[in-house]
Design a protein around this motif. Structure first.
Motif, PDB file in Angstrom:
ATOM      1  N   THR A  10     -14.212 -70.243  11.151  1.00  5.55           N
ATOM      2  CA  THR A  10     -14.264 -71.420  12.179  1.00  5.55           C
ATOM      3  C   THR A  10     -13.412 -71.113  13.422  1.00  5.55           C
ATOM      4  OG1 THR A  10     -15.295 -72.774  10.583  1.00  5.55           O
ATOM      5  CG2 THR A  10     -14.636 -73.641  12.692  1.00  5.55           C
ATOM      6  N   GLU A  11     -12.154 -70.815  13.125  1.00  3.34           N
ATOM      7  CA  GLU A  11     -11.066 -70.597  14.070  1.00  3.34           C
ATOM      8  C   GLU A  11     -11.406 -69.489  14.722  1.00  3.34           C
ATOM      9  OE1 GLU A  11      -6.604 -69.178  13.243  1.00  3.34           O
ATOM     10  OE2 GLU A  11      -6.714 -71.230  12.937  1.00  3.34           O
ATOM     11  N   ALA A  12     -11.744 -68.363  14.264  1.00  6.62           N
ATOM     12  CA  ALA A  12     -11.808 -67.091  14.832  1.00  6.62           C
ATOM     13  C   ALA A  12     -12.902 -67.033  15.859  1.00  6.62           C
ATOM     14  CB  ALA A  12     -12.045 -65.972  13.968  1.00  6.62           C
ATOM     15  N   LEU A  13     -14.072 -68.086  15.599  1.00 10.19           N
ATOM     16  CA  LEU A  13     -15.266 -67.862  16.558  1.00 10.19           C
ATOM     17  C   LEU A  13     -15.213 -69.173  17.306  1.00 10.19           C
ATOM     18  CD1 LEU A  13     -18.089 -66.772  13.885  1.00 10.19           C
ATOM     19  CD2 LEU A  13     -16.612 -65.581  15.546  1.00 10.19           C
ATOM     20  N   ALA A  14     -14.239 -70.098  17.419  1.00  9.27           N
ATOM     21  CA  ALA A  14     -14.184 -71.284  18.157  1.00  9.27           C
ATOM     22  C   ALA A  14     -14.514 -70.818  19.841  1.00  9.27           C
ATOM     23  CB  ALA A  14     -12.817 -71.791  18.126  1.00  9.27           C
ATOM     24  N   GLY A  15     -14.170 -69.793  20.497  1.00 11.43           N
ATOM     25  CA  GLY A  15     -14.097 -69.360  21.755  1.00 11.43           C
ATOM     26  C   GLY A  15     -15.532 -68.737  22.226  1.00 11.43           C
ATOM     27  N   VAL A  16     -16.531 -68.824  21.199  1.00 11.17           N
ATOM     28  CA  VAL A  16     -17.731 -68.052  21.680  1.00 11.17           C
ATOM     29  C   VAL A  16     -18.506 -69.142  22.693  1.00 11.17           C
ATOM     30  CG1 VAL A  16     -20.038 -67.111  20.803  1.00 11.17           C
ATOM     31  CG2 VAL A  16     -17.891 -66.691  19.510  1.00 11.17           C
ATOM     32  N   GLN A  17     -18.982 -68.640  23.770  1.00  9.23           N
ATOM     33  CA  GLN A  17     -19.809 -69.537  24.743  1.00  9.23           C
ATOM     34  C   GLN A  17     -21.169 -69.364  24.519  1.00  9.23           C
ATOM     35  OE1 GLN A  17     -17.693 -71.647  26.542  1.00  9.23           O
ATOM     36  NE2 GLN A  17     -16.299 -71.029  25.380  1.00  9.23           N
ATOM     37  N   ALA A  42     -23.024 -71.677  12.272  1.00 11.43           N
ATOM     38  CA  ALA A  42     -22.362 -73.243  12.359  1.00 11.43           C
ATOM     39  C   ALA A  42     -21.724 -73.577  13.690  1.00 11.43           C
ATOM     40  CB  ALA A  42     -21.383 -73.109  11.235  1.00 11.43           C
ATOM     41  N   GLN A  43     -21.310 -72.416  14.377  1.00  7.01           N
ATOM     42  CA  GLN A  43     -20.434 -72.795  15.589  1.00  7.01           C
ATOM     43  C   GLN A  43     -21.275 -73.165  16.693  1.00  7.01           C
ATOM     44  OE1 GLN A  43     -20.442 -71.064  18.724  1.00  7.01           O
ATOM     45  NE2 GLN A  43     -18.484 -71.383  19.642  1.00  7.01           N
ATOM     46  N   GLY A  44     -22.781 -72.673  16.693  1.00 10.37           N
ATOM     47  CA  GLY A  44     -23.663 -73.630  17.737  1.00 10.37           C
ATOM     48  C   GLY A  44     -23.941 -72.788  19.029  1.00 10.37           C
ATOM     49  N   ALA A  45     -23.234 -71.926  19.325  1.00 15.60           N
ATOM     50  CA  ALA A  45     -23.540 -71.184  20.514  1.00 15.60           C
ATOM     51  C   ALA A  45     -24.713 -70.649  20.837  1.00 15.60           C
ATOM     52  CB  ALA A  45     -22.829 -70.010  20.715  1.00 15.60           C
ATOM     53  N   LYS A  46     -25.582 -70.872  21.920  1.00 11.18           N
ATOM     54  CA  LYS A  46     -27.129 -70.551  22.053  1.00 11.18           C
ATOM     55  C   LYS A  46     -27.348 -69.625  23.227  1.00 11.18           C
ATOM     56  CE  LYS A  46     -27.645 -74.968  24.709  1.00 11.18           C
ATOM     57  NZ  LYS A  46     -26.279 -75.501  24.548  1.00 11.18           N
ATOM     58  N   TYR A 156     -21.833 -53.972  27.677  1.00 12.71           N
ATOM     59  CA  TYR A 156     -20.527 -54.448  27.281  1.00 12.71           C
ATOM     60  C   TYR A 156     -20.956 -55.989  26.381  1.00 12.71           C
ATOM     61  CZ  TYR A 156     -19.115 -51.953  31.464  1.00 12.71           C
ATOM     62  OH  TYR A 156     -18.717 -50.931  32.300  1.00 12.71           O
ATOM     63  N   GLY A 157     -20.020 -56.379  25.723  1.00 11.86           N
ATOM     64  CA  GLY A 157     -20.007 -57.272  24.579  1.00 11.86           C
ATOM     65  C   GLY A 157     -18.911 -58.439  25.144  1.00 11.86           C
ATOM     66  N   ASP A 158     -19.486 -59.786  25.272  1.00 14.56           N
ATOM     67  CA  ASP A 158     -18.597 -61.005  25.214  1.00 14.56           C
ATOM     68  C   ASP A 158     -17.756 -60.763  24.072  1.00 14.56           C
ATOM     69  OD1 ASP A 158     -18.984 -61.918  27.950  1.00 14.56           O
ATOM     70  OD2 ASP A 158     -21.072 -62.197  26.978  1.00 14.56           O
ATOM     71  N   VAL A 159     -18.424 -60.570  22.762  1.00 17.99           N
ATOM     72  CA  VAL A 159     -17.981 -60.856  21.486  1.00 17.99           C
ATOM     73  C   VAL A 159     -18.396 -59.679  20.655  1.00 17.99           C
ATOM     74  CG1 VAL A 159     -17.773 -62.406  19.462  1.00 17.99           C
ATOM     75  CG2 VAL A 159     -17.984 -63.418  21.708  1.00 17.99           C
ATOM     76  N   ALA A 160     -17.592 -59.022  19.782  1.00 13.17           N
ATOM     77  CA  ALA A 160     -17.987 -58.276  18.745  1.00 13.17           C
ATOM     78  C   ALA A 160     -17.684 -58.890  17.382  1.00 13.17           C
ATOM     79  CB  ALA A 160     -17.433 -56.972  18.802  1.00 13.17           C
ATOM     80  N   LEU A 161     -18.582 -58.764  16.358  1.00 12.67           N
ATOM     81  CA  LEU A 161     -18.544 -59.142  15.267  1.00 12.67           C
ATOM     82  C   LEU A 161     -18.523 -57.988  14.118  1.00 12.67           C
ATOM     83  CD1 LEU A 161     -20.543 -62.417  15.033  1.00 12.67           C
ATOM     84  CD2 LEU A 161     -18.094 -62.081  15.734  1.00 12.67           C
ATOM     85  N   ALA A 189     -15.802 -52.177  23.142  1.00 14.60           N
ATOM     86  CA  ALA A 189     -16.735 -52.651  24.466  1.00 14.60           C
ATOM     87  C   ALA A 189     -16.759 -54.188  24.223  1.00 14.60           C
ATOM     88  CB  ALA A 189     -18.305 -52.002  24.140  1.00 14.60           C
ATOM     89  N   SER A 190     -16.090 -54.847  23.847  1.00 20.37           N
ATOM     90  CA  SER A 190     -16.042 -56.326  23.796  1.00 20.37           C
ATOM     91  C   SER A 190     -14.638 -56.993  24.328  1.00 20.37           C
ATOM     92  CB  SER A 190     -16.266 -56.788  22.661  1.00 20.37           C
ATOM     93  OG  SER A 190     -17.525 -56.501  22.183  1.00 20.37           O
ATOM     94  N   ARG A 191     -14.890 -58.150  24.931  1.00 18.08           N
ATOM     95  CA  ARG A 191     -13.672 -59.015  25.360  1.00 18.08           C
ATOM     96  C   ARG A 191     -13.031 -59.645  24.244  1.00 18.08           C
ATOM     97  NH1 ARG A 191     -17.730 -60.037  29.171  1.00 18.08           N
ATOM     98  NH2 ARG A 191     -17.336 -59.205  31.213  1.00 18.08           N
ATOM     99  N   LEU A 192     -13.798 -59.810  23.071  1.00 17.02           N
ATOM    100  CA  LEU A 192     -13.125 -60.553  21.918  1.00 17.02           C
ATOM    101  C   LEU A 192     -13.803 -59.850  20.782  1.00 17.02           C
ATOM    102  CD1 LEU A 192     -11.651 -62.858  20.624  1.00 17.02           C
ATOM    103  CD2 LEU A 192     -14.029 -64.212  20.647  1.00 17.02           C
ATOM    104  N   THR A 193     -12.949 -59.370  20.106  1.00 10.78           N
ATOM    105  CA  THR A 193     -13.451 -58.799  18.645  1.00 10.78           C
ATOM    106  C   THR A 193     -12.797 -59.407  17.630  1.00 10.78           C
ATOM    107  OG1 THR A 193     -13.630 -56.426  19.702  1.00 10.78           O
ATOM    108  CG2 THR A 193     -13.430 -56.496  17.343  1.00 10.78           C
TER     109      THR A 193
END
Length: 238
Positions: A10-17, A42-46, A156-161, A189-193
């Motif tokens: 939850t903490e790690a993914l809090a910034g996903v927009q 669970a975080q809810g980004a859409k 490009y990725g905003d997030v990499a999981l 390739a991502s801003r947040l990994t």
């Protein structure tokens, strides 16, 4: 002190927009970061664009994310298999956009983003439907040394999981065999990994020659338990 160990998914993914492009590692079910996918649900980004080799298996992991209706588009190379019913239903009903990319091009487009390459010419797909953009327009082509090529753009990725085997507090990662797959190029390739690991190593204990993804490309790591499952009479870790 640099410490990239998150206390929870939850903490790690809090910034996903909303509207993010999310690169998700995995090849079929190998190396899929299921805990991070569940955390993203669970975080809810859409309104997400998801990049993965596949388009989900069964009803869990990536398929479960698609089933939330919060993925607008998927970019992948192998969307359909025997158990891809979630993708099939969404795509056939017009609720999910698909960009089909040959597997080598998919990996290279991601790698190009991480390497700072503006675009590249590939022979794969020349003269086929793969030489068109998702909107139906023709991609730029060129003949080089008598052979046809198609211009491909970076992804490009905003997030990499991604899923790794071991990591330290600086974010250096090691993988387990084929579970590595797209993880290293997606991290670059991502801003947040964000990466899950089964083991947290003491700083300096991992052989530098065995570190596949340097910590400079990793922003958060989360330790997860190794789950034992019974399959065909053999105990295996997943």
């Amino acid at each position: 002190m640099i410490n990239k160990i998150a206390r929870s998914v939850t903490e790690a993914l809090a910034g996903v927009q909303d509207g993010a492009t999310v690169l998700i590692g995995g090849f079929g079910t190998a190396g899929i970061p299921n805990e991070l996918i569940d955390g993203l649900i669970a975080q809810g980004a859409k309104d997400l664009t998801v990049v993965n080799n596949n388009a989900g298996n069964g009803d869990t992991g990536l398929a479960a994310l698609l089933n939330t209706g919060r993925v607008r588009k998927i970019i992948c190379s192998f969307p359909r298999q025997a158990d891809s019913h979630v993708f099939d239903a969404l795509y056939r009903s017009g609720k999910l956009e698909l960009e089909l990319v040959p597997q080598g091009n998919l990996a290279e487009r991601i790698r190009a983003a991480g390497a700072g390459i503006g675009a590249f010419f590939s022979p794969t797909g020349y003269g086929t439907e793969m030489a068109k953009n998702s909107d139906g327009s023709a991609k730029e082509t060129r003949e080089i040394n008598g052979k046809g090529y198609v211009l491909e753009m970076p992804i490009y990725g905003d997030v990499a999981l991604i899923k790794a085997e071991r990591g330290d507090r600086w974010g250096n990662l090691m993988y387990r065999k084929a579970a590595r797959n797209f993880g290293p190029v997606m991290a670059t390739a991502s801003r947040l990994t964000v990466a899950t690991v089964h083991e947290i190593a003491e700083l300096g204990s991992m052989d530098p020659e065995h570190i596949i993804t340097p910590g400079i490309y990793v922003h958060q790591i989360v330790k997860i338990d190794r789950v034992a499952t019974q399959a065909g009479g053999f105990q295996k870790a997943v």
